[in-house]
Scaffold this active site. Structure first.
Site, mmCIF file in Angstrom:
data_model
loop_
_atom_site.group_PDB
_atom_site.id
_atom_site.type_symbol
_atom_site.label_atom_id
_atom_site.label_comp_id
_atom_site.label_asym_id
_atom_site.label_seq_id
_atom_site.Cartn_x
_atom_site.Cartn_y
_atom_site.Cartn_z
ATOM 1 N N MET A 285 0.932 -1.253 -0.012
ATOM 2 C CA MET A 285 -0.032 0.105 0.016
ATOM 3 C C MET A 285 0.918 1.163 0.069
ATOM 4 O O MET A 285 0.442 2.257 0.303
ATOM 5 C CB MET A 285 -0.811 0.116 1.035
ATOM 6 C CG MET A 285 -1.817 -1.276 1.053
ATOM 7 S SD MET A 285 -3.512 -1.114 2.148
ATOM 8 C CE MET A 285 -2.720 -0.677 3.830
ATOM 9 N N HIS B 168 9.632 -3.328 3.240
ATOM 10 C CA HIS B 168 9.062 -3.432 1.878
ATOM 11 C C HIS B 168 10.265 -3.824 1.022
ATOM 12 O O HIS B 168 10.208 -4.772 0.051
ATOM 13 C CB HIS B 168 8.275 -2.243 1.173
ATOM 14 C CG HIS B 168 7.212 -2.034 2.030
ATOM 15 N ND1 HIS B 168 6.850 -0.776 2.864
ATOM 16 C CD2 HIS B 168 5.971 -2.686 1.954
ATOM 17 C CE1 HIS B 168 5.672 -0.857 3.324
ATOM 18 N NE2 HIS B 168 4.913 -1.985 2.841
ATOM 19 N N LYS C 25 5.466 -9.766 9.197
ATOM 20 C CA LYS C 25 4.905 -8.943 10.414
ATOM 21 C C LYS C 25 3.285 -8.972 10.168
ATOM 22 O O LYS C 25 2.726 -9.162 11.438
ATOM 23 C CB LYS C 25 5.467 -7.635 9.636
ATOM 24 C CG LYS C 25 4.441 -6.548 10.081
ATOM 25 C CD LYS C 25 4.741 -6.001 11.396
ATOM 26 C CE LYS C 25 4.120 -4.612 11.860
ATOM 27 N NZ LYS C 25 3.111 -4.290 11.183
HETATM 28 O O1 PAF Z 1 -0.144 -5.615 3.378
HETATM 29 C C1 PAF Z 1 -0.377 -4.838 2.981
HETATM 30 O O2 PAF Z 1 0.036 -3.886 2.585
HETATM 31 C C2 PAF Z 1 -1.794 -4.872 2.286
HETATM 32 O O3 PAF Z 1 -2.658 -5.506 3.127
HETATM 33 C C3 PAF Z 1 -1.970 -5.566 0.636
HETATM 34 C C4 PAF Z 1 -1.363 -7.142 1.086
HETATM 35 C C5 PAF Z 1 -1.041 -4.834 -0.097
HETATM 36 C C6 PAF Z 1 -3.342 -5.658 0.334
HETATM 37 O O4 PAF Z 1 -3.815 -4.348 0.158
#
Ligand code: PAF
Length: 285
Positions: free
Chosen positions: A33, A40, A152
């Protein structure tokens, strides 16, 4: 061609994926997101070890936020995110808007049972339906060979695995270890909401979970250990504890001592809700 390629339509995403497929390349996806942090980036690195091409989606998914939650204030920093993805070596950023993902008249919802029951669902009843729906869409749009999700969000990882099994989505799900700061705080986009003082308290969440996990592995009574952990979090400065729970690592059913376990928690610091989890270690010899 400059990297990453940035596309915001499903058609453009599919066209690029088709080209890579024709070249015989394997594709890994990292759904996000945005508000990308080191956690990430570690997922991107793992994706790059798994495939020739790494696709990262950035979409703040309204379907997984309740009306009372932080959809409007969720951090958005697309330019910074794209810089970080370029630096990390990702090949494509998919940045759809809401009308691309949920066009007018959209009326489908995926509901996962099994590992979605309890824990987060007790407090965020619509959350995993929203996650499952958007993840299924992303997988159908990008058709990756594999996708990387962080441990996480441990319950989410289990839910996505169940989703792929149940719907025969041919995507291998890879779980990636949680990235933490030097004092154990799990990286999270929502850490951006915390003041310096709150960050100090937030760091205690992992410490309490690790301590409780060791006690459980050494034979401590489960109910007492959960109560002690919740009390320790409140003493540390958390306003409210939604849950501290021991579960079977694979199914998230109640934990049995002869099975691999996971200890999961969610707690509030001011208006910010944090989650974390640790494995329940085997008993020391
Ligand atoms: O973990 C996240 O950032 C969100 O839940 C995801 C998997 C991108 C779905 O919107």
């Amino acid at each position: 061609m400059s990297w990453p390629i940035i596309v915001d339509s499903v058609a453009a995403l599919r066209a690029q994926i088709r080209t890579w497929r024709q070249e015989g390349q394997r594709i890994a996806m990292v759904p996000t997101m945005g508000a990308l942090h080191d956690g990430h980036i570690s997922l991107v690195r793992i994706a790059l070890e798994q495939a020739e091409r790494c696709v990262v989606s950035i979409f703040v998914n309204p379907a997984q936020f309740a009306p009372t939650e932080d959809l409007d204030k969720y951090p958005r920093q697309l330019a910074l995110d794209l810089d970080r993805l370029q630096e990390a070596g990702a090949h494509l950023a998919f940045t759809p808007g809401v009308p691309e993902m949920y066009p007018a008249g959209f009326a489908t919802k995926i509901s996962v049972g099994g590992p979605a029951a309890g824990l987060e669902t007790d407090f965020r009843p619509a959350f995993f339906d929203g996650v499952a729906t958007v993840v299924a869409k992303l997988f159908l749009q990008a058709a990756p060979d594999c996708a990387v999700f962080g441990e996480k969000d441990y319950q989410q990882l289990c839910v996505v695995r169940q989703l792929c099994r149940d719907l025969d989505l041919p995507v291998e799900i890879i779980g990636a270890p949680t990235v933490r700061d030097s004092r154990g705080l799990a990286m999270s986009s929502r850490n951006a909401y915390l003041s310096e003082a709150e960050l100090e308290v937030a760091r205690k969440l992992n410490a309490v979970l690790r301590q409780t996990s060791t006690e459980l592995a050494s034979g401590a009574d489960e109910t007492g250990a959960m109560e002690d952990a919740a009390e320790a979090l409140v003493r540390a400065g958390f306003r409210k504890v939604d849950y501290v729970a021991a579960r079977e690592a694979m199914t998230l059913r109640p934990w049995r001592r002869d099975r691999d376990g996971r200890l999961l928690a969610a707690a509030w610091l001011g208006t910010t809700r944090l989650i974390d989890n640790v494995e329940i270690l085997p008993a020391p010899e």
